[in-house]
Design an enzyme around this catalytic site. Structure first.
Site, PDB file in Angstrom:
ATOM      1  CB  SER A  72      48.640  65.704  50.991  1.00 54.69           C
ATOM      2  OG  SER A  72      48.426  65.233  49.622  1.00 54.69           O
ATOM      3  CE  LYS A  73      46.937  56.625  53.699  1.00 56.05           C
ATOM      4  NZ  LYS A  73      47.270  56.491  55.294  1.00 56.05           N
ATOM      5  NE  ARG A  74      43.444  65.018  48.655  1.00 53.54           N
ATOM      6  CZ  ARG A  74      43.743  66.055  47.255  1.00 53.54           C
ATOM      7  NH1 ARG A  74      43.926  65.408  46.469  1.00 53.54           N
ATOM      8  NH2 ARG A  74      44.167  67.721  47.400  1.00 53.54           N
TER       9      ARG A  74
END
Ligand code: GLU
Length: 491
Positions: A246-248
């Site tokens: 995930s980008k997070r």
């Protein structure tokens, strides 16, 4: 056989990430292989989370990767009426019913189930209301949702997933699920199935996270008298710690835009993504587009989750090393006429481009790119590691200076002398340079390594690179001589 129609159906709620890009790639390949149609459908019914920015990023990313769609983009939000009509049809043919249970009633039932450690499932209170009862409640203005009337029978709904094989779900385990909210908005599950029907999709190739929706979507489609498409679910992409990417967590490195900015060749990225979860019996790794279209099949998709070999926060490991080596390999073997425009764009971006590279220095540029390319990993490297070829202001690597220029004191006096020897050459090419340097070493009674390493660092600031004679020829006589003298002065 009917025409193959596949679709990529992203929700525009963020960037295009490598998992989504891989799904798009598999769909595109399947369409190309079967002379089919690749449909792009933007699933933008989540008004709050969908953004124009994200749509643009998805379109840009796909176009950059060369995954051109044949139809669309269609927008799910523009098809509200079709979705509502489908709900009406399901109501009319007895496959769905209005449910007037209030939130509070349902909450109480859920709490009761929880208290008694029972699985909660809607109990079908409104399933058997008479037509009159329904009419009265509607007339009285009572709010309702529409639920699908799951067949209450033994056995299970089953389908053959082209990746996972036979998948079964007991009817008992499927509650009468909501397909239309009380505000008249259809649920995503329904919209997506109806869109697949509208778009005449024959093969749904999508992420494994869609597998849970499939039995219910098949129920909906079958209740409308439509033969459901073939399904193929693609395993997920996880990081080395088995967490979903995930980008997070991983930042830009999981977005397609990142690879574009970093100087990846689109097809190298596609090839890397392909191998995250697909293989063929030959265990081949490198494919041209045409070869891959030929080789691709759904059977080669792995059932196990694939690993994106990247650890967030490791500065030496800017992405999966396999992606980098794949890109390096493509840079070294790409057709020169395809590579040169990429290099040009990079040099323009970094202010190193000269118009002469397309006129009197055309051949020089070609030869120089040819010389450099086998050692570079990204297109951006042409302007960073490659800067000394295109500009006179470049950085010196400290270690290279220590080892190749400062360590042996003779270098300081040797550099101006070797500069003189090279300045005297009438012809400045690989052969004459090599001969001049060999003669120089004989005269000075030094080992070639000493002067070769010193020249390399003086001319490029680096300690590694292409063969020295070619390198010096590419830098050219004037610039080489000037750099050798400048390096001596610096010592
Ligand atoms: N819009 C869904 C997503 O982005 C796609 C699900 C599907 O392909 O059916 O996850």
């Amino acid at each position: 056989m009917s025409e193959v129609r596949v679709r990529f159906a992203p929700s525009p709620t963020g960037y295009l990430h490598i998992g989504g890009a891989r799904t798009a790639l598999y769909n595109w390949l399947y369409a190309r292989k079967h002379n089919g149609t690749f449909v792009l459908r933007i699933e933008d019914t989540d008004e709050e989370r969908s953004t124009r920015e994200s749509i643009d990023e998805i379109l840009d990313g796909l176009a950059w990767m060369g995954l051109q769609w044949d139809e669309g983009p269609y927008f799910q939000s523009e098809r509200l009426e079709t979705h509502q009509q489908a709900v009406q049809q399901l109501l009319a043919n007895g496959s769905a019913y209005r449910c007037f249970c209030t939130k509070e009633e349902l909450e109480a039932k859920r709490a009761h189930a929880q208290e008694h450690k029972l699985d909660y499932k809607y109990d079908g209170t409104c399933r058997n209301l008479t037509q009159q009862q329904v009419q009265d409640r509607v007339a009285a203005g009572q709010a309702f949702v529409v639920r699908f009337k799951t067949p209450r029978q033994d056995g299970c709904i089953a389908f053959e997933d082209r990746v996972y094989g036979r998948v079964e779900k007991h009817y008992d385990d499927i509650e009468d699920f909501v397909i239309l909210r009380s505000d008249g908005k259809p649920l995503y599950l329904l919209s997506s199935a109806i869109d697949d029907m509208t778009d005449r999709i024959t093969h749904v190739i999508r992420g494994q996270d869609g597998l849970g929706n499939t039995p219910r979507q098949i129920l909906i489609l079958s209740a409308l008298g439509h033969t459901p498409p073939v399904y193929a679910h693609i395993s997920l992409t996880l990081d080395t710690k088995k967490a979903k990417i995930s980008k997070r967590k991983h930042g830009e490195v999981v977005t397609v835009a990142y690879y574009k900015e970093r100087g990846f060749l689109p097809w190298a990225l596609c090839n890397f993504l392909l191998l995250l979860g697909w293989s063929n019996s030959e265990d081949r790794e490198f494919f041209t587009r045409e070869e891959l279209i030929e080789a691709f099949d759904l059977e080669g998709i792995a059932r196990h989750n694939s690993v994106f070999n990247y650890t967030a926060g490791d500065p030496n490991n800017f992405t999966d090393p396999k992606a980098v080596s794949m890109n390096a390999r493509y840079i070294s073997m790409l057709d020169m006429d395809e590579l040169l425009p990429c290099v040009k764009a990079e040099l323009q971006k970094s202010g190193l481009w000269q118009d002469a590279f397309e006129s009197e220095k055309k051949q020089w540029l070609r030869d120089t790119v040819e010389l450099m390319r086998t050692r570079l990993h990204t297109i951006n490297d042409f302007s960073t590691r490659g800067r000394p070829y295109f500009a006179d202001d470049f950085e010196f690597e400290e270690q290279a200076v220590e080892k190749n220029l400062k360590k042996d004191e003779r270098v300081k006096t040797l550099l101006p002398r070797v500069a003189d020897a090279l300045a005297a050459l009438a012809v400045f090419d690989h052969g004459t340079i090599e001969q001049a340097l060999r003669d120089f070493c004989d005269q000075e009674a030094i080992k070639p390594g000493l002067i070769i390493n010193a020249i390399r660092t003086a001319c490029t600031g680096q300690s590694a690179g292409p063969g020295l004679f070619e390198l010096v020829a590419a830098i050219g006589k004037e610039r080489t001589v000037a750099r050798l003298r400048a390096a001596a002065a610096m010592l």
